[in-house]
Design a protein around this motif. Structure first.
Motif, PDB file in Angstrom:
ATOM      1  N   TYR A 473       0.866  -1.180   0.000  1.00 17.84           N
ATOM      2  CA  TYR A 473       0.000   0.000   0.000  1.00 17.84           C
ATOM      3  C   TYR A 473       0.903   1.230   0.000  1.00 17.84           C
ATOM      4  CZ  TYR A 473      -3.040  -3.676   1.839  1.00 17.84           C
ATOM      5  OH  TYR A 473      -3.704  -4.856   2.028  1.00 17.84           O
ATOM      6  N   GLN A 486      -2.078   4.456   3.630  1.00 17.52           N
ATOM      7  CA  GLN A 486      -2.557   3.326   2.839  1.00 17.52           C
ATOM      8  C   GLN A 486      -3.698   3.720   1.913  1.00 17.52           C
ATOM      9  OE1 GLN A 486      -3.397  -0.260   5.039  1.00 17.52           O
ATOM     10  NE2 GLN A 486      -1.284  -0.488   5.726  1.00 17.52           N
ATOM     11  N   ALA A 489      -4.358   1.774  -3.195  1.00 14.83           N
ATOM     12  CA  ALA A 489      -4.458   0.323  -3.223  1.00 14.83           C
ATOM     13  C   ALA A 489      -5.085  -0.079  -4.560  1.00 14.83           C
ATOM     14  CB  ALA A 489      -5.279  -0.182  -2.040  1.00 14.83           C
ATOM     15  N   GLY A 499      -4.617  -4.503  -1.217  1.00 13.89           N
ATOM     16  CA  GLY A 499      -3.244  -4.125  -1.526  1.00 13.89           C
ATOM     17  C   GLY A 499      -2.780  -4.677  -2.860  1.00 13.89           C
TER      18      GLY A 499
END
Length: 585
Positions: A473, A486, A489, A499
């Motif tokens: 990520y 994150q 993705a 991810g």
């Protein structure tokens, strides 16, 4: 003519005059000067200044001798009086001005340059020969090279026993004739008199690994000291050869160590306007079993925000045991427990790893192990359980001048974790690399260019057959500042994400010192996440962030404050703030 002036705090002026003296020699004189040090340290009373002036006569003459000038003129005047002529009982209590005048005088050359006997393969300084500048540094360098040449092939008692060095001031020539007594060729004997330590004597000898019975090699002695030092158990390590060899041609050693305090604790904190507060701490026990073992527990609580379902907990325990397979190879056992509530998945896991480590060189560290990982995950693909048999491998090459605030050098980290799936999913491997470089600019090196490249790949299983924490990520303090944690993705559609199997991260910083304690940073980060295993393909997306930062130097590293905002991609908006200790990379 060159003049260097040092404004005073208690006396008016300290000045150096160097007519026709090379800049590098001027720099050496002012760097070594006791007067400069006394001034810098604020010791400006008359007796302190007088003592420093008298010391500087010898320092300056020795520096000029080192550069091949054997008839220098040195004058150090305290308020107009030559320091050497001032009676010690009449030392002034107050000083207003000190003037230093240095004239190098004529340069001398070698009429003869010889040191005998020489061991095969000995390399003397290139300018240690007739006709070259007769620097004292060159003479001492030739003597040391001659002695080291014999020691390097097994003669530990080699020593310089004859020095016939004459400077003829009429001809301005120096004759240098030196002789070495080699002593006998010897083999390593025993380590004796281990001394007072809570580490068992047998363990000390095992870790030192001095090769008893083999021909003496000074590098082996240095390596033995380095191995003991790297355990972290000892504050000091001293390995001394005995004055007299044994009748059987061996040479014994005495080992003196001072134990470090057995226990140590530490803590750290980092805060981000979006990711919240992160707290870390550790507890370390050295020599827990009496063999210089090290037991360490690390705990972290991250993503501390006003939201109840974001907290992450990690607890790691690791036992390191030195010299499990010969003196160079150490062993370790590690356990890690995790409870993660990440933006893209939740995870509870336990991992057990047994492995070995080896410091291949001063800069290269390697590690390999075998492990078992059990994890229960929940993400947009549903609830899943993974069981993996892993083979984690790591190599770390560190040439940075400072771990927390590097200005020179580079750092390379490579990790490979092949895994065998103990359930129905395919086998594969997770690969990761981190490459960093640093370059200081300018004569005073107050500007630094820093760059970082990160690459990651998962090969083998498809994206939906890989543990979520093995996927990649991007976004947040560790990858792309200015983008949410994150936030980049793989989009699965219908608002679902997971991810990626590949990752690339790029960071560049320009760091500028401002005064003695403050610094400013201009930075740009970019990150890529892809569905396939190869980073940078058409199946992925990029995003970027940029910003400014301030650094405040402390005894444990610079205090970092960064303000960043998105500079590319559609994964975030607004300004993010990051606060921590140490440079970002």
């Amino acid at each position: 003519m060159s003049l260097a002036a040092f404004p005073a705090s208690a006396f008016e002026t300290l000045s150096f005059a160097f007519p026709d003296l090379d800049q590098d020699i001027q720099d050496k004189i002012t760097a070594y000067s006791a007067l400069v040090k006394t001034k810098t340290d604020g010791k400006t009373e008359g007796p302190d200044v007088m003592a420093a002036a008298l010391s500087d006569y010898g320092i300056i003459v020795e520096t000029l001798y080192g550069s091949g000038y054997y008839g220098p003129e040195v004058s150090i005047r305290i308020d107009g009086r030559e320091a050497a002529d001032i009676p010690l009982l009449s030392t002034p209590q107050q000083v207003n001005r000190v003037d230093v005048l240095v004239r190098h005088g004529p340069s001398f050359k070698f009429s003869k340059a010889e040191v005998t006997p020489l061991a095969p393969g000995t390399d003397l300084p290139e300018d240690f020969r007739a006709g070259q500048r007769a620097r004292a540094d060159t003479i001492s360098g030739a003597a040391q090279a001659a002695v080291d040449g014999w020691r390097n092939i097994g003669y530990p008692k080699a020593d310089l026993t004859r020095e016939d060095i004459t400077a003829n001031h009429e001809t301005r020539r120096v004759s240098a004739e030196m002789g070495v007594t080699t002593g006998p060729r010897l083999r390593f004997g025993r380590i004796l008199n281990v001394g007072k330590s809570n580490v068992r004597g047998a363990a000390l000898r095992r870790i030192a690994g001095l090769p008893t019975g083999e021909i003496y090699d000074p590098q082996q002695v240095k390596d033995a000291v380095d191995r003991l030092t790297r355990t972290g158990t000892f504050a000091t390590v001293t390995l001394r050869e005995k004055d007299q060899p044994n009748a059987d041609g061996t040479l014994d050693y005495t080992l003196d160590v001072v134990d470090s305090k057995p226990r140590r604790i530490g803590a750290g904190a980092e805060i981000s306007s979006l990711e919240g507060l992160s707290l870390t701490g550790y507890w370390l026990h050295r020599n827990i079993l009496g063999g210089a073992e090290r037991l360490r527990f690390d705990a972290s609580i991250t993503d501390i925000t006003d939201q109840p379902d974001t907290l992450d907990y990690t607890l790691t325990g690791r036992l390191d045991v030195p010299a499990v397979i010969g003196p160079e190879t150490n062993g370790y056992f590690e356990t890690e427990l995790q409870h993660l509530q990440e933006p893209n998945y939740d995870l509870d896991s336990i991992e057990l790893t047994l492995g070995i480590t080896r410091q291949l060189t001063e800069y290269l560290y390697t590690e390999i192990g075998v492990g078992y990982l059990y994890s229960e995950t929940k993400d947009d693909l549903g609830d899943r359980t993974f069981e993996l048999l892993t083979l984690p491998m790591k190599a770390e090459y560190d040439r940075r001048d400072n771990e927390f605030d590097p200005r020179h050098g580079f750092y390379i980290l490579t990790e490979a974790t092949p895994f065998m799936n103990l359930r129905d999913d395919p086998n594969g491997a997770r690969l990761y690399g981190d490459f960093r470089g640093y370059l200081a600019l300018g004569a005073r090196e107050r500007s630094v260019l820093a760059g970082r490249v990160m690459l990651g790949s998962v090969v083998g299983p498809d994206i939906d057959q890989t543990p979520p924490d093995y996927l990649f990520y991007s976004g947040g303090a560790g990858t792309v500042r200015g983008q949410p944690y994150q936030s980049l993705a793989i989009d699965l559609g219908n608002g679902d994400s997971i991810g990626g199997r590949s990752f690339a991260g790029l960071s560049a910083e320009f760091r500028q010192d401002i005064g003695e304690s403050l610094g400013a940073v201009l930075f740009y980060d970019a990150g890529y996440i892809g569905r396939d295993s190869t980073p940078g393909g058409d199946d992925g997306e990029w995003h970027a962030g940029a910003g400014l930062g301030v650094r405040y130097k402390t005894g444990i590293g610079p205090l970092r404050f960064d303000v960043a905002m998105p500079a590319g991609g559609d994964t975030g908006e607004g300004v993010q703030i990051y606060l921590g200790i140490g440079q970002a990379f």
